[in-house]
Design an enzyme around this catalytic site. Structure first.
Site, PDB file in Angstrom:
ATOM      1  N   TYR A  93       0.821  -1.215   0.000  1.00  0.00           N
ATOM      2  CA  TYR A  93       0.000   0.000   0.000  1.00  0.00           C
ATOM      3  C   TYR A  93       0.858   1.270   0.000  1.00  0.00           C
ATOM      4  CZ  TYR A  93      -3.203   3.707   1.301  1.00  0.00           C
ATOM      5  OH  TYR A  93      -3.887   4.909   1.327  1.00  0.00           O
ATOM      6  N   LYS A 108       1.318   3.901  -3.168  1.00  0.00           N
ATOM      7  CA  LYS A 108       0.925   5.310  -3.055  1.00  0.00           C
ATOM      8  C   LYS A 108       2.128   6.210  -3.348  1.00  0.00           C
ATOM      9  CE  LYS A 108      -2.654   6.753  -1.955  1.00  0.00           C
ATOM     10  NZ  LYS A 108      -3.870   7.024  -2.778  1.00  0.00           N
TER      11      LYS A 108
HETATM   12  N1  LIG Z   1      -8.810   6.354   4.707  1.00  0.00           N
HETATM   13  C1  LIG Z   1      -7.720   7.002   5.071  1.00  0.00           C
HETATM   14  O1  LIG Z   1      -7.429   7.171   6.262  1.00  0.00           O
HETATM   15  C2  LIG Z   1      -6.815   7.575   4.029  1.00  0.00           C
HETATM   16  C3  LIG Z   1      -7.055   7.441   2.674  1.00  0.00           C
HETATM   17  N2  LIG Z   1      -6.191   8.007   1.758  1.00  0.00           N
HETATM   18  C4  LIG Z   1      -6.426   7.917   0.320  1.00  0.00           C
HETATM   19  O2  LIG Z   1      -7.681   8.508   0.044  1.00  0.00           O
HETATM   20  C5  LIG Z   1      -8.286   7.879  -1.071  1.00  0.00           C
HETATM   21  C6  LIG Z   1      -9.693   7.469  -0.711  1.00  0.00           C
HETATM   22  O3  LIG Z   1      -9.625   6.560   0.362  1.00  0.00           O
HETATM   23  P1  LIG Z   1     -10.914   6.092   1.167  1.00  0.00           P
HETATM   24  O4  LIG Z   1     -12.042   6.965   0.831  1.00  0.00           O
HETATM   25  O5  LIG Z   1     -10.519   5.913   2.562  1.00  0.00           O
HETATM   26  O6  LIG Z   1     -11.122   4.644   0.535  1.00  0.00           O
HETATM   27  P2  LIG Z   1     -12.435   3.964  -0.033  1.00  0.00           P
HETATM   28  O7  LIG Z   1     -12.095   2.540  -0.258  1.00  0.00           O
HETATM   29  O8  LIG Z   1     -13.603   4.273   0.824  1.00  0.00           O
HETATM   30  O9  LIG Z   1     -12.628   4.698  -1.413  1.00  0.00           O
HETATM   31  C7  LIG Z   1     -11.925   4.374  -2.559  1.00  0.00           C
HETATM   32  C8  LIG Z   1     -12.887   4.387  -3.710  1.00  0.00           C
HETATM   33  O10 LIG Z   1     -12.147   4.033  -4.889  1.00  0.00           O
HETATM   34  C9  LIG Z   1     -12.942   3.131  -5.625  1.00  0.00           C
HETATM   35  N3  LIG Z   1     -12.104   2.254  -6.434  1.00  0.00           N
HETATM   36  C10 LIG Z   1     -11.295   1.271  -5.993  1.00  0.00           C
HETATM   37  N4  LIG Z   1     -10.735   0.645  -7.022  1.00  0.00           N
HETATM   38  C11 LIG Z   1     -11.200   1.247  -8.142  1.00  0.00           C
HETATM   39  C12 LIG Z   1     -11.003   1.041  -9.521  1.00  0.00           C
HETATM   40  N5  LIG Z   1     -10.217   0.067  -9.973  1.00  0.00           N
HETATM   41  N6  LIG Z   1     -11.616   1.870 -10.386  1.00  0.00           N
HETATM   42  C13 LIG Z   1     -12.446   2.839  -9.944  1.00  0.00           C
HETATM   43  N7  LIG Z   1     -12.684   3.073  -8.660  1.00  0.00           N
HETATM   44  C14 LIG Z   1     -12.073   2.285  -7.763  1.00  0.00           C
HETATM   45  C15 LIG Z   1     -13.698   2.307  -4.595  1.00  0.00           C
HETATM   46  O11 LIG Z   1     -14.841   1.694  -5.166  1.00  0.00           O
HETATM   47  C16 LIG Z   1     -14.010   3.364  -3.559  1.00  0.00           C
HETATM   48  O12 LIG Z   1     -15.268   3.936  -3.798  1.00  0.00           O
HETATM   49  C17 LIG Z   1      -7.383   6.702  -1.446  1.00  0.00           C
HETATM   50  O13 LIG Z   1      -6.610   7.060  -2.560  1.00  0.00           O
HETATM   51  C18 LIG Z   1      -6.512   6.502  -0.224  1.00  0.00           C
HETATM   52  O14 LIG Z   1      -5.255   5.995  -0.572  1.00  0.00           O
HETATM   53  C19 LIG Z   1      -5.124   8.731   2.164  1.00  0.00           C
HETATM   54  C20 LIG Z   1      -4.846   8.894   3.482  1.00  0.00           C
HETATM   55  C21 LIG Z   1      -5.657   8.336   4.525  1.00  0.00           C
HETATM   56  C1  LIG Z   2      -2.837  -2.916  17.084  1.00  0.00           C
HETATM   57  C2  LIG Z   2      -4.200  -2.618  16.596  1.00  0.00           C
HETATM   58  C3  LIG Z   2      -5.068  -3.824  16.471  1.00  0.00           C
HETATM   59  C4  LIG Z   2      -4.133  -1.784  15.336  1.00  0.00           C
HETATM   60  C5  LIG Z   2      -5.476  -1.243  14.939  1.00  0.00           C
HETATM   61  C6  LIG Z   2      -5.404   0.086  14.278  1.00  0.00           C
HETATM   62  C7  LIG Z   2      -4.982   0.019  12.815  1.00  0.00           C
HETATM   63  C8  LIG Z   2      -5.931  -0.845  12.039  1.00  0.00           C
HETATM   64  C9  LIG Z   2      -4.901   1.450  12.272  1.00  0.00           C
HETATM   65  C10 LIG Z   2      -3.847   2.264  13.055  1.00  0.00           C
HETATM   66  C11 LIG Z   2      -3.302   3.318  12.094  1.00  0.00           C
HETATM   67  C12 LIG Z   2      -4.147   3.168  10.856  1.00  0.00           C
HETATM   68  C13 LIG Z   2      -3.591   3.674   9.530  1.00  0.00           C
HETATM   69  C14 LIG Z   2      -3.216   5.142   9.606  1.00  0.00           C
HETATM   70  O1  LIG Z   2      -4.320   5.917  10.007  1.00  0.00           O
HETATM   71  C15 LIG Z   2      -2.683   5.650   8.282  1.00  0.00           C
HETATM   72  C16 LIG Z   2      -3.411   5.222   7.079  1.00  0.00           C
HETATM   73  C17 LIG Z   2      -3.333   5.973   5.954  1.00  0.00           C
HETATM   74  C18 LIG Z   2      -3.866   5.555   4.726  1.00  0.00           C
HETATM   75  O2  LIG Z   2      -3.590   6.146   3.690  1.00  0.00           O
HETATM   76  C19 LIG Z   2      -4.715   4.365   4.652  1.00  0.00           C
HETATM   77  C20 LIG Z   2      -5.159   3.862   5.975  1.00  0.00           C
HETATM   78  C21 LIG Z   2      -4.044   3.870   7.032  1.00  0.00           C
HETATM   79  C22 LIG Z   2      -2.951   2.902   6.570  1.00  0.00           C
HETATM   80  C23 LIG Z   2      -4.632   3.460   8.407  1.00  0.00           C
HETATM   81  C24 LIG Z   2      -5.096   1.990   8.375  1.00  0.00           C
HETATM   82  C25 LIG Z   2      -5.531   1.461   9.738  1.00  0.00           C
HETATM   83  C26 LIG Z   2      -4.455   1.666  10.812  1.00  0.00           C
HETATM   84  C27 LIG Z   2      -3.240   0.821  10.490  1.00  0.00           C
END
Ligand SMILES: NC(=O)C1=CN([C@@H]2O[C@H](COP(=O)(O)OP(=O)(O)OC[C@H]3O[C@@H](n4cnc5c(N)ncnc54)[C@H](O)[C@@H]3O)[C@@H](O)[C@H]2O)C=CC1
Ligand SMILES: CC(C)CCC[C@@H](C)[C@H]1CC[C@H]2[C@@H]3[C@H](O)CC4=CC(=O)CC[C@]4(C)[C@H]3CC[C@]12C
Length: 369
Positions: free
Chosen positions: A159, A163
């Site tokens: 992952y 990214k």
């Molecule tokens: N959730 C988090 O804490 C963080 C997320 N991100 C980034 O933010 C972005 C969004 O993440 P989330 O909303 O948390 O994830 P999510 O899984 O809820 O959303 C991702 C979306 O992308 C779509 N998707 C996946 N594969 C696809 C494909 N092949 N073609 C078209 N659409 C596709 C999924 O259907 C989904 O709706 C990602 O790029 C992730 O890396 C960055 C930092 C933290």
């Molecule tokens: C020891 C425990 C059972 C651990 C549980 C918590 C973990 C699942 C989460 C702790 C930190 C999270 C990650 C962090 O917030 C940074 C992230 C950034 C992203 O871009 C994607 C998600 C994630 C990797 C997030 C995922 C869950 C944790 C590892």
């Protein structure tokens, strides 16, 4: 808010627009981008909620598509002024294969860049992640750092590697000539751990707490600070960056910005308790119940079980060596680069973010109260 004096002329495309963050970006654009004429929402799985958005002044076009398919991406990008590329495979639990993660996150991003170049779209905002920086494989802490803080960003997990590669591609594409001869302007946003309405892991913790009789057990010391940012503010930052990129290309093109707001620095579990506590759960123990060496052993055991069971079933628990390492390594940001470059101020205060998230948890079925 929409300003009635602005002319609606812009076409935006949001990839991954039906995901956790993507939905907030879509809704925020509709509320806060007065120049929007058409909003294309591209996702592998379209949400039924999109239908309710189709009655407003902006044409909302739902496109079911796959970012790994170059022709589907090109068709969706053609004619768009701005692309916000949030689609990604967020998997740190071993649900998908490394190949699939690269295919979606790296090849998918290449397809988006090439589509912009071929069709003449000039502005591309990429949702990167704090994970492109750290925590690294050595478990070095990143304590209230900014975009220029030196840090050894070395990863092994698919992952963060995917990214980081995708982010590099986006930044390197800045300045490429698009169809028509003008330069592409790109930038990347790096959210820390996002929370808020729709956050799947928060949902999982909530249900786990209910199953354990309203209790959660501390696994990580309270002193390990984790960067968290409210989804509404991340969405707002995307809207703002997309808008300002068109005015301040020379300053913002090729730049990265951490996403930040006023959410407090806390450990992952203590932070979650800000929302789960008011919903009836409590975090047992001031110190971790299980010693760290035992957690490492359990995490390794989970990884082994995942590998052994893979031919039969998908075993993907929250605890694995990678999630344990991330959760146990401090990673917090303290920066004002986004404010300096494009005037970003969080739209939601910490109190608002907290209240909204609590309301969402409370609305989940079977509240502990
Ligand atoms: N959730 C988090 O804490 C963080 C997320 N991100 C980034 O933010 C972005 C969004 O993440 P989330 O909303 O948390 O994830 P999510 O899984 O809820 O959303 C991702 C979306 O992308 C779509 N998707 C996946 N594969 C696809 C494909 N092949 N073609 C078209 N659409 C596709 C999924 O259907 C989904 O709706 C990602 O790029 C992730 O890396 C960055 C930092 C933290
Ligand atoms: C020891 C425990 C059972 C651990 C549980 C918590 C973990 C699942 C989460 C702790 C930190 C999270 C990650 C962090 O917030 C940074 C992230 C950034 C992203 O871009 C994607 C998600 C994630 C990797 C997030 C995922 C869950 C944790 C590892």
């Amino acid at each position: 808010m929409a300003d009635s004096t602005e002319v609606r002329e812009l076409v935006y495309l949001v990839t991954g627009g039906c995901g956790f963050l993507g939905e907030h970006v879509v809704r925020m654009l509709l509320q806060r981008e007065p120049r929007l004429l058409e909003l294309r929402v591209f996702d592998l799985h379209l949400g039924a909620w999109l239908e309710e958005l189709k009655t407003g002044p902006v044409q909302v076009t739902a496109i079911q598509g796959d970012v790994t398919q170059a022709h589907e991406v090109a068709a969706a990008v053609a004619g768009a002024h701005v692309v916000i590329h949030t689609a990604g495979l967020v998997d740190v639990f071993g649900r998908a294969s490394p190949e699939t993660i690269y295919e979606v996150n790296v090849q998918g991003t290449k397809n988006v860049i090439e589509a912009c170049v071929q069709t003449g779209t000039r502005f591309l905002v990429y949702t990167s992640s704090m994970e492109v920086v750290g925590p690294n494989i050595k478990g070095h802490h990143f304590y209230r750092g900014n975009e220029d803080t030196p840090y050894e960003a070395v990863h092994r997990h698919p992952y963060p590697c995917s990214k980081a590669q995708a982010e590099r591609l986006v930044l390197e594409a800045n300045g490429r000539k698009v169809h028509g001869g003008l330069p592409l302007v790109t930038c990347a946003l790096r959210p820390t751990g996002i929370y808020g309405e729709g956050h799947q892991i928060m949902r999982d913790f909530y249900h786990q707490g209910l199953r354990l009789g309203g209790r959660l057990f501390r696994t990580i010391p309270a002193s390990v600070e984790h960067g968290r940012v409210y989804v509404g503010n991340v969405a707002w930052m995307h809207v703002l960056v997309a808008r300002e990129l068109q005015q301040r290309a020379a300053l913002m093109g090729g730049q990265v910005y951490f996403c930040y707001d006023q959410s407090p620095y806390k450990s992952y579990e203590d932070f979650n308790m800000e929302f789960l506590g008011p919903c009836g759960l409590r975090l047992v123990e001031t110190r971790p119940l299980v010693p760290y060496w035992l957690l490492m052993l359990l995490a390794a055991l989970n990884a082994l079980l995942q590998w052994l069971l893979r031919p039969l079933l998908l075993y993907a628990p929250l605890l694995n060596p990678y999630t344990l390492a991330v959760a146990n390594t401090a990673f917090t940001v303290n920066t004002d680069k986004a404010r300096r470059h494009f005037g970003y101020e969080p739209l939601f205060s910490w109190e608002d973010s907290r209240t909204r998230t609590i309301r969402w948890v409370q609305a989940m079925e079977g509240s502990a109260r």
